[in-house]
Structures are given as C-alpha cells and as structure tokens.
Scaffold this motif. Structure first.
Motif, short mmCIF file in Angstrom:
data_model
loop_
_atom_site.label_atom_id
_atom_site.label_comp_id
_atom_site.label_asym_id
_atom_site.label_seq_id
_atom_site.Cartn_x
_atom_site.Cartn_y
_atom_site.Cartn_z
N VAL A 1 0.87 -1.18 0.00
CA VAL A 1 0.00 0.00 0.00
C VAL A 1 0.91 1.24 0.00
O VAL A 1 1.75 1.40 0.90
CB VAL A 1 -0.93 0.01 1.22
N ASP A 2 0.76 2.08 -1.01
CA ASP A 2 1.50 3.35 -1.10
C ASP A 2 0.53 4.50 -0.82
O ASP A 2 -0.55 4.59 -1.45
CB ASP A 2 2.10 3.52 -2.49
N TYR A 3 0.93 5.36 0.13
CA TYR A 3 0.09 6.53 0.47
C TYR A 3 0.95 7.78 0.39
O TYR A 3 2.11 7.78 0.85
CB TYR A 3 -0.48 6.38 1.88
N VAL A 4 0.38 8.85 -0.19
CA VAL A 4 1.07 10.14 -0.21
C VAL A 4 0.13 11.23 0.29
O VAL A 4 -1.09 11.17 0.09
CB VAL A 4 1.57 10.50 -1.63
N ASN A 5 0.73 12.18 0.99
CA ASN A 5 0.00 13.38 1.42
C ASN A 5 0.67 14.58 0.77
O ASN A 5 1.85 14.82 0.98
CB ASN A 5 0.03 13.52 2.95
N TRP A 6 -0.10 15.26 -0.06
CA TRP A 6 0.47 16.46 -0.71
C TRP A 6 0.27 17.70 0.17
O TRP A 6 1.21 18.40 0.47
CB TRP A 6 -0.18 16.66 -2.08
N THR A 7 -0.98 17.93 0.58
CA THR A 7 -1.24 19.09 1.44
C THR A 7 -2.36 18.77 2.40
O THR A 7 -3.19 17.88 2.16
CB THR A 7 -1.65 20.31 0.60
N GLY A 8 -2.37 19.46 3.51
CA GLY A 8 -3.48 19.37 4.44
C GLY A 8 -3.45 18.11 5.28
O GLY A 8 -2.40 17.49 5.51
N SER A 9 -4.61 17.71 5.77
CA SER A 9 -4.73 16.54 6.65
C SER A 9 -4.36 15.26 5.91
O SER A 9 -4.57 15.15 4.70
CB SER A 9 -6.16 16.44 7.19
N ALA A 10 -3.86 14.32 6.67
CA ALA A 10 -3.44 13.03 6.11
C ALA A 10 -4.27 11.91 6.73
O ALA A 10 -4.29 11.76 7.95
CB ALA A 10 -1.96 12.79 6.36
N LYS A 11 -4.98 11.13 5.87
CA LYS A 11 -5.76 9.98 6.35
C LYS A 11 -5.55 8.81 5.40
O LYS A 11 -5.51 9.00 4.18
CB LYS A 11 -7.25 10.32 6.40
N VAL A 12 -5.45 7.62 5.95
CA VAL A 12 -5.30 6.42 5.13
C VAL A 12 -5.88 5.22 5.88
O VAL A 12 -5.71 5.10 7.10
CB VAL A 12 -3.82 6.17 4.76
#
Length: 645
Positions: free
Chosen positions: A140-151
């Motif tokens: 599982v690959d997750y990225v956060n560009w801006t703001g809140s991060a949820k996964v």
C-alpha cells in the motif's frame, strides 16, 4: 479518531478474518513477522531515497495532522506498507482502501486500486478479486500532498457460499499418539493458513471400512483426543479443514491406531478326531482371525484335560503320542496374537478302540515288465477302516530285506526288482488302528531283462478331445511298440491295447481326465520289450470322449422370447439388451456364435456361458451357436429365432 481507536477497530476487523494481527513496536527494525505490515516513511511523494523511519504496523488505519514522524515534513510525504503472507488455498477477497490524499494498492506488484490525486475530501474504493494459493505480497502506497493526512486499508476473504468455491488446503503435520494405559488417542496437526478458516472435521474408521459421511467431531483447535473401542482392531483417523463458506478440504493421510485386544476369540468349531495307524489326526474349522491353537487330551469326557500341543498355526494336528488301546477325548482352543485364549471347543472323541483286523487281501496278481514288477490286488472285503496296504517282496525262501512298501492304492510297481531274479509278493491291509490283516497268498514274478533293441526316445503326449496322442522316434530293428500308462507315480503300469503297434504313434482313447504318465517300449525280433523310455506326463482337464459335444441349451432373457410355430410376437426393442444363457454338461473351451437378421454380427467366440447383445433395429433375428470342446473340437450348430419390436 485517535490512533489507539484506529488500531482497535482494525484489529477487530482482521480478527473476524481468522487472523489477529499484533503490533510490532516501532523501531528501526526492517523485519516484521507476517501478517504484520512493514511501514516505511519517506520525506517525498516518490518513495525515493532512504526511509526516515521503518517500523511494524498491525493495521493500516491512521490520520495525521502535521508531520507523522520526526524528520518528515507536514506535507509532501509518503508512507509505504508491505507484507508477504501465506494465503493457504487462496480464494475470493475484498480489498478496501480510503485516503486523503493519494493511495495505491498492489498485489504481487500488480496495481489493483489507484486513488492517486490531491483531494480535500476522503476518497475510497473496494475491489473484489481472487488471490491464488500460496504466498503473495500486498503493498500500500500513500502520499499526502497538502493538508490533513488519512489512510485506511483492509483485505478480507469473501465467505458467501455463492462466491467462495475454493476449498481449504489439506491440513499438514498430522500425527497421532496413543496411550494404551488410558486408551486415549490424541490427534494433532498444523494450523491452516486460510483467513476464512472455520475449523476442522475429524473422522474415524475401522480398518477395512470407509469413512462415514458425518465426522466424529468438529473443532477449531489443532488437536483432538478420542477414546477408540479397545477391541484389538486398528482404527484410522483423518482431518479435513472447512471454511466459512462450507468448503471442505481433502482428508489428510490416514493415521492408524492399534488398540489393545482384551477380548478372547471365538471357540473353534467342527473338531473331529480320526484314528490312523500310530496316531490320531485332529482337524477343525479355522476361525480366520486367530494366529495359533492349543490342543488338549483326556481319557474321560469331563477331563482332566492335559495340553499336548501349543502354538499351532494350522487347523489340524497329528497326535503321535496317543494310546490307541483306549478311548481318547480332545478339545481345542484358539489363542489370539496377544495371548487371549478362547473357551474350549466341543469335545471330540475317538470312539471305542477297534481290535479287529481287516479281512485278508485276495486276488493278488503280479506281472514282470522291463519297467518293474506290477503288483495288483482287489479291495479288502472289509475295507471300511482300511487305511493303507503293505506290500512285501522277497526272493523265494527269504524275507523282505528292507521292510514293506506302504501303498494307498490298489497296485504297486516294484521298479527296484532286479532283472532275472524271481520275487515273491504278499500284501497286507492295515486299518486305522494299526491292526494288520492276515497276509495274502503269495504270488511270484521275474522282471525280464530288456530285449536287444534300443530304448525309444522323443516320447511326447498331446491331449486331444478324443484321445491323448502319443508319438515317439523310430527305433532301428524294432518290430513294434507297446505303450503303458498309470495315474500315480508308484502304481503299477497298465499296458494299453491288445496288440503291439508298428506305428510311431498311439491314441489313448480312454485317457482319464487327470494327470497321467506314459512310457513306450520297443519290441525286438523275438518279441521282447526294450527298457522303458523316459516317462512323459500329460495333464488333461477332461477325459477323452469319442464324440463331439452336443448342442447347448439356449435361454433368452426377458423380455425376449423364442419364436414358436404359433407365436412369433415382437418383444424388447432397439437398444434393449438381450442376454443369452448357454448350458452344457461338459467342460468346454467356449462357444462359436452369431446373431443375424436385419443386422449380422458375424461369427464370434466366447469362453463364458452368457452373451449380451443389443439389437440395432426391429425385425426377425436368429441366434446360432455351437459348443467347442476343451481342446478345440466343435459340435453341431443349433439356433433359436426371436422377434425384436
């Protein structure tokens, strides 16, 4: 939701999938025990370079505000989870992912979910797929560009019976331990890898039988303890895994358990006692399950009985130590392999001893031949208890130097008699109790010396239906030949035919349906016989008969019926099999037959007495057949007609 709450919720979901994940402490360790995920934090959205932190994560269900770990920015970071686990037999699964911002899910490097965009709202997607058996890698690959991060991500088996048709793998590591003191059998096996596993079914069967349709027990554990009946029998166990959709695996290899035998076998039956010269022979019915027998003897029906034999592995015994002057009583017990002894059999006794000798043997004759002196006699007039005969041979005025010959038939060939020496023969009957009949009247014969021709060679015998055909090689200067036969190796030879033959063959049209021995002697110019040829053995399954076999009787199976003068109505029909049964009073090699009418089978042969044939269409048919003797001679044809509907 707090991280603790996220973890608790995800753990509950995975627990329902039969696998409870445990959290590995966050550390720099890069190895996490499956099914725990390895988690890597990257300070970029391309997952390049060295992770800022690597730890273990039991569930993917997180939200962060700001940087999730030290060394990461609050925006433009990436987190990667990966795990390789054994899915057992595999099957249908559901992958569910949601995130804010981008999330991608891979199975064995193949992308299955792609939600890769910067978003201000949570995005989600579920995918149904089939995962093959064995080990596979989830990433599982997750990225956060801006703001809140949820996964959030979960994978769960689909357990509906309409969807899941994949049965679990066979349980491995099966073993059984039996405690003979407690009578308990503990069956153990390794845990299956399937996430949708519901439990295990345990089966038991008796050796020689099949497993029943219902299990002995079901369990979610990896062991089961049973108490099989302690009958001395062997029982077999197997384990089958089953999943939540009701699919059941193939059974494990059978695990045997031999139980102790504390049950005595059945008492022997059919015991009888027969008195013979110098001994009592006992025989009884074997019960088929015991290894050995014991024999007991007494001089009264109530005993006391003394054991006289032990460890017998056959259902008979010859008591050579019996005192035949008194009445004796016997009983037998069976002993199983672990020493359990049965109750005694019914008592058998020898009856009152017989002290009356048989009658004198009469009509003793002897004939000297170059094969030996042939002694013959008639059955003793009181032959009911005659066991055998003793034949005494001695030069005139002398006694038999090596004792009598024991003969169980009514003739004897003395091949040890010296040529040119007169020998006198006497015969005595001996009954079961060893009583000797009076000696017969003496008869005398002299074995002739061979004539002046060579011994015939190349004697061969061939069984035919009408005779046993004997052939041999011509002997120079021979004026003829004589053929002899006997059916016992020690019996007297019987000369065949009234006259010598000049041919190099002879047909024994009275050949018996048993093993017979033949020899040929050549005659010289003075009519003297040569020494006997080497004997040849000819085995016949049937006696020689002068005529071919008669036609067999024919029976048609229902619904078919033989046509008569007044009735030839149709029966049966196309595709309805007909069985023809043939009956004959001879031992045959088979039959030649055919069906003809609207279709023709052509001539066929069979070695059986039943023939099955299926008509290909309606109409009048004829079944024609003839019998073939054991050695190939054919009889006349006979036939029946029948109408097919």
């Amino acid at each position: 939701m707090s991280r603790t709450a996220h973890f608790a919720a995800t753990a509950a979901v995975l627990a329902t999938a039969s696998t409870l994940l445990t959290v590995a402490p966050a550390s720099a360790a890069t190895t996490c025990n499956s099914p725990v995920f390895k988690r890597q934090f990257f300070a970029n959205t391309t997952f390049s370079g060295t992770p800022k932190k690597t730890d273990c994560d039991s569930a993917i269900d997180q939200s962060w505000t700001g940087a999730p770990v030290s060394g990461l920015p609050s925006n433009n970071f990436g987190v990667r989870w990966s795990v390789t686990r054994d899915f057992g037999s595999g099957g249908p699964f559901a992958l569910a992912a949601s995130g804010l911002d981008g999330i991608r899910v891979y199975v064995d490097g193949v992308r299955k979910i792609d939600l890769w965009k910067n978003t201000s709202t949570t995005v989600s997607k579920s995918v149904n797929l089939t995962i093959p058996s064995g080990k596979h890698t989830l990433r599982v690959d997750y990225v956060n560009w801006t703001g809140s991060a949820k996964v959030k991500f979960a994978y769960t088996p689909r357990t509906s019976a309409t969807v899941d048709k994949v049965k679990p793998l066979v349980p491995t590591g099966t073993s059984v331990a039996y405690d003979s003191a407690t009578g308990k059998a503990k069956l153990s096996w390794a845990k299956n890898k399937e996430m949708d596993l519901a439990g295990y079914k345990v089966y038991r069967r008796l050796k020689g039988t099949a497993f029943g349709g219902s299990p002995l027990a079901t369990t979610t554990a990896t062991s089961y303890t049973d108490i099989p009946p302690a009958t001395g029998a062997t029982y077999y166990y197997e384990v089958r895994a089953y999943d939540k959709a009701g699919n059941v695996s193939t059974g494990t290899a059978d695990q045997p358990v031999g139980t102790p035998d504390r049950t005595a076998p059945d008492a022997p039956t059919g015991l009888y006692a027969k008195v013979g010269p110098g001994a009592v022979t006992l025989a009884w019915d074997t019960n088929g399950v015991t290894d050995t027998y014991r024999v007991y003897r007494a001089t009264a029906p109530q005993g006391p009985f003394t054991r006289i034999a032990d460890g017998l592995d056959s259902a008979w015994y010859r008591d050579t130590g019996a005192d035949l002057t008194g009445r004796l009583y016997y009983r037998v017990t069976a002993v199983d392999p672990v020493g359990n002894e049965s109750a005694p059999s019914v008592v058998a006794d020898t009856g009152e001893p017989d002290t009356t000798p048989p009658a004198q043997v009469t009509d003793v004759t002897v004939e000297g031949t170059t094969a030996g002196n042939a002694v013959r006699w008639q059955t003793s007039s009181d032959d009911r208890h005659v066991n055998h005969y003793e034949v005494w041979a001695a030069p005139e005025g002398a006694s038999d130097p090596d004792g009598p010959e024991t003969v169980f038939g009514l003739s004897f060939n003395d091949q040890r008699a010296a040529a040119g020496v007169p020998l006198t023969y006497r015969v005595q009957a001996v009954d079961d109790y060893g009583n000797l009949a009076p000696v017969s009247a003496p008869v005398t014969a002299t074995r002739p010396a061979p004539g002046a021709v060579a011994v015939p060679t190349g004697v061969e015998g061939t069984p035919l239906d009408s005779a046993t055909e004997l052939t041999w090689v011509s002997v120079p200067d021979a004026t003829g030949y004589r053929v002899y036969r006997r059916t016992d190796r020690n019996a007297a030879w019987t000369r065949l035919g009234d006259r010598p033959t000049t041919a190099l063959r002879y047909s024994d049209s009275e050949a018996p349906g048993v093993s017979a021995y033949y020899y040929v002697a050549a005659l010289d110019a003075e009519g003297r016989e040569s020494a006997p040829s080497e004997s040849v053995q000819v085995w016949r399954e049937t006696p020689a008969t002068p005529t071919a076999p008669v036609a067999p009787t024919i029976t048609l199976s229902a619904p078919y019926k033989e046509c008569t003068t007044n009735d030839c109505a149709p029966h049966g029909g196309t595709g309805v099999p007909l069985t023809v049964t043939l009956k004959h009073d001879r031992l045959l090699s088979g039959y030649t037959y055919r069906f003809y009418g609207p279709s023709n089978s052509g001539y066929l042969t069979t070695d059986g007495s039943t023939i099955t044939w299926t008509p290909s269409g309606p109409g009048l048919y004829t079944f024609e057949v003839r019998a073939i003797d054991y050695y190939g001679r054919s009889g006349p044809f006979t036939s029946v007609r029948f109408m097919v509907g």
